[in-house]
Structure formats: structure tokens, C-alpha cells
Design a protein around this motif. Structure first.
Motif, PDB file in Angstrom:
ATOM      1  N   SER A  19       0.839  -1.201   0.000  1.00 39.21           N
ATOM      2  CA  SER A  19       0.000   0.000   0.000  1.00 39.21           C
ATOM      3  C   SER A  19       0.870   1.245   0.000  1.00 39.21           C
ATOM      4  CB  SER A  19      -0.910   0.018   1.235  1.00 39.21           C
ATOM      5  OG  SER A  19      -1.768  -1.099   1.253  1.00 39.21           O
TER       6      SER A  19
ATOM      7  N   GLU B 225      -2.807   5.770  -1.266  1.00 34.32           N
ATOM      8  CA  GLU B 225      -3.868   4.761  -1.127  1.00 34.32           C
ATOM      9  C   GLU B 225      -4.412   4.753   0.301  1.00 34.32           C
ATOM     10  OE1 GLU B 225      -2.333   1.598  -4.550  1.00 34.32           O
ATOM     11  OE2 GLU B 225      -1.765   1.304  -2.444  1.00 34.32           O
TER      12      GLU B 225
ATOM     13  N   GLU C 232      -6.561   7.868   0.800  1.00 37.51           N
ATOM     14  CA  GLU C 232      -7.594   8.160  -0.195  1.00 37.51           C
ATOM     15  C   GLU C 232      -8.908   8.517   0.487  1.00 37.51           C
ATOM     16  OE1 GLU C 232      -9.909   6.100  -3.995  1.00 37.51           O
ATOM     17  OE2 GLU C 232      -8.123   5.163  -3.161  1.00 37.51           O
TER      18      GLU C 232
END
Length: 320
Positions: free
Chosen positions: A9, A13, A16
Motif C-alpha cells: 500500500s 492509497e 484516499e
């Protein structure tokens, strides 16, 4: 991407959909590698980031992209902080206290690794003095600026498994110096500091955790010769093979900084407070020779954490 997150990750991400507008976040080591990436993603999601760095000229250049990507009211200001010099540490903390603006998150990211034997300006072994004692004084001095709901994230390492702290001989005055033993001591200290800071402050709604970012190729490894690096990677490969684990892979810098922002912003605080995290999850306690993952029990021992706190106060001549 809402999760679950893991080793691959990235910072963007993990964050987000997260709006950090109105949040004020301090990141040490904001002149290279993980510190710059951490500052970038936080500012891009609206946070006002205070980046601390020893070399402000270098930091100004390195953080140009942080300012370029800042959005939703986010931004960056830089402050001078040399963790290997307690006069600088205290001056920086005093300036932040005089400014008076509180913090929602402090990420103690800066550090050195596997340095030749040396001493800080105050006479401490370089790695323990920089990685632990510098942050110990700095964070404790600004703790009053950490409002209820705020968090401290200490960057540790899987290298904590190289060695427990040595409270009898922290400066290698009676012990033969070994670069990775010293590194291991300092990284164990980073975890124990988080454990005791969390215990002392959680009643006021301030929590702390420690994280391992993963294996990343940054300036942190500048003291390692190619031969040392090859030997370290060979040992990891051997341990992984013996454990039936996947082969080691380097993380990218955005992947490496992801656990810091996950633990500081995204993870439920009661799940990470006083613990050690890696790959965007809380690490399991492990023993044995494999250095791939997990955390040693000695690094989370609450009595051990109290003893390190007392020893650290004695060494720096200041009580918190």
C-alpha cells in the motif's frame, strides 16, 4: 481504496478520501526520503505540515514537491532541528512552544543507521543519541502542544530485533562497538519510548505508537558498504527461505511511508496505541532468528519502557 492495507500500500492509497484540512502535523527528518514523502502526502490531503530538518537549505530544495502538491489549505513550513545536539533540540522545541499552535500528530521520522562509532554533541553514542535521546527530549518538550485526540508515531525498524537496549552501557563505554547492535538498541528504544509515552498520556487522549516502514533504499543506508548490504540481504534471504516466507523485496518510498500515515491518521487509535506496527497492521510478537517481521517482546515490555524513560532522563539531565 478503503483497505485492508498491506506491505504494498502507498501513502496516497492509505489516505484516499481522507481530508486533513485544519490538521497541524509535525514530521522530523523532512529533508529526504520518507520524511519528504510523508510531508507531501499529508499536505496534499490538506494538512499544515511543520517539517523539521537539520539542514534547512537541503530541506527547502527537497520539499519543493511538497509545496507544489499541497491542496485544500495544506502547506509546509520548515524548522531547524539537529537531533544530535540537545541545544538545537531545546531551541526548536522552545520556538514551537512560544508559537503556541497545537499539533494533531507528531511523526518522529528522522534517524541514522549503522554509523561508524561516534558521539553526538552531548557525548552520547551517535545512533542512540540521535534516534532516541534527541526525539525523547524534543517530543517531551512539545508534549503540551499535543491536544486530546493527537498521536505520536515513532519510526522504529525491524532492526530492533538486532538488540535490546543496554541500560548499563548505553554509550558502548565497556562494550565493543558494533554498528547494527547500536542501531538495534536505538530502534528498540524508539518502541519503548512510544510504549511509555502512551501510558503516560492516554488518560489525556494523547496516544503513541511505533512503526517499521519496511526495507527502503534511502539516504538512511549511506554508511553501509556494498559488502555489508549484500551480507545483510543474504542473511534475510536465508531466514526467509528457512521460514518458508516469500523472498525479500524493497519497498518504494511511498510504500515505506504508508505505515506512518496509516498509524497516525487512519488506524483506530485503540488498536495501535502503545504497540508496534508494520505493513499497515499491528505486528505479532515473535521470537527466534528470523528478522523478516514481528516484534520482540522486550520492545513492548512496560517495565522495561519505564526503566528506559528513567535512564533517558538521567542521561539528558531533564525530567518529564
Amino acid at each position: 481504496m478503503t483497505g485492508p492495507f498491506g506491505a504494498t500500500s502507498t501513502t496516497d492509497e492509505v489516505l484516499e478520501g481522507v481530508d486533513l484540512s485544519g490538521k497541524r502535523i509535525l514530521v522530523t527528518g523532512a529533508s529526504a526520503g520518507l520524511g519528504v514523502e510523508t510531508a507531501r502526502t499529508l499536505a496534499a490531503h490538506g494538512a499544515q505540515v511543520v517539517g523539521a530538518a537539520r539542514d534547512l537549505k537541503k530541506a527547502e530544495t527537497a520539499t519543493a514537491e511538497v509545496r507544489a502538491q499541497a491542496a485544500n489549505g495544506g502547506g509546509l513550513e520548515l524548522v531547524e532541528l539537529d537531533l544530535a545536539n540537545l541545544a538545537s533540540v531545546r531551541a526548536c522545541a522552545d520556538a514551537l512552544l512560544a508559537d503556541g499552535r497545537p499539533f494533531d500528530l507528531v511523526i518522529a521520522n528522522a534517524g541514522v543507521m549503522a554509523t561508524p562509532f561516534g558521539k553526538t554533541a552531548d557525548g552520547f553514542e551517535t545512533q542512540f543519541g540521535t534516534n532516541h535521546l534527541g526525539h525523547f527530549v524534543f517530543v517531551n518538550r512539545i508534549a503540551g502542544l499535543m491536544k486530546p485526540g493527537s498521536r505520536l508515531v515513532n519510526l522504529s525498524s525491524a532492526g530492533h530485533r538486532f538488540s535490546d537496549v543496554d541500560l548499563e552501557d548505553p554509550n558502548f563505554e565497556h562494550t565493543p562497538y558494533a554498528e547494527f547492535v547500536a542501531y538495534g538498541r536505538s530502534k528498540t528504544a524508539n518502541i519503548l519510548f512510544a510504549v511509555e509515552f502512551d501510558r503516560r498520556h492516554k488518560a489525556q487522549g494523547v496516544r503513541a505508537t511505533a512503526v517499521h516502514p519496511g526495507g527502503i533504499q534511502t539516504e538512511l543506508g549511506r554508511y553501509m558498504t556494498p559488502e555489508v548490504m549484500e551480507g545483510l540481504l543474504a542473511n534475510i534471504a536465508k531466514a526467509n527461505e528457512a521460514a518458508g516466507a516469500p523472498a525479500f523485496e524493497w519497498k518504494t518510498i511511498p510504500q515505506g511511508a504508508a505505515t506512518s500515515v496509516w498509524a497516525g491518521v487512519v488506524a483506530p487509535v485503540d488498536e495501535v496505541g502503545g504497540l508496534y506496527c508494520e505493513d499497515c497492521h499491528v505486528a505479532e510478537r515473535v521470537e527466534g532468528g528470523d528478522i523478516r517481521g514481528g516484534v520482540r517482546a522486550y520492545a513492548l515490555d512496560p517495565e522495561h519502557a519505564k526503566a528506559l524513560w528513567a535512564k533517558s532522563e538521567e542521561m539528558v539531565g531533564e525530567r518529564f
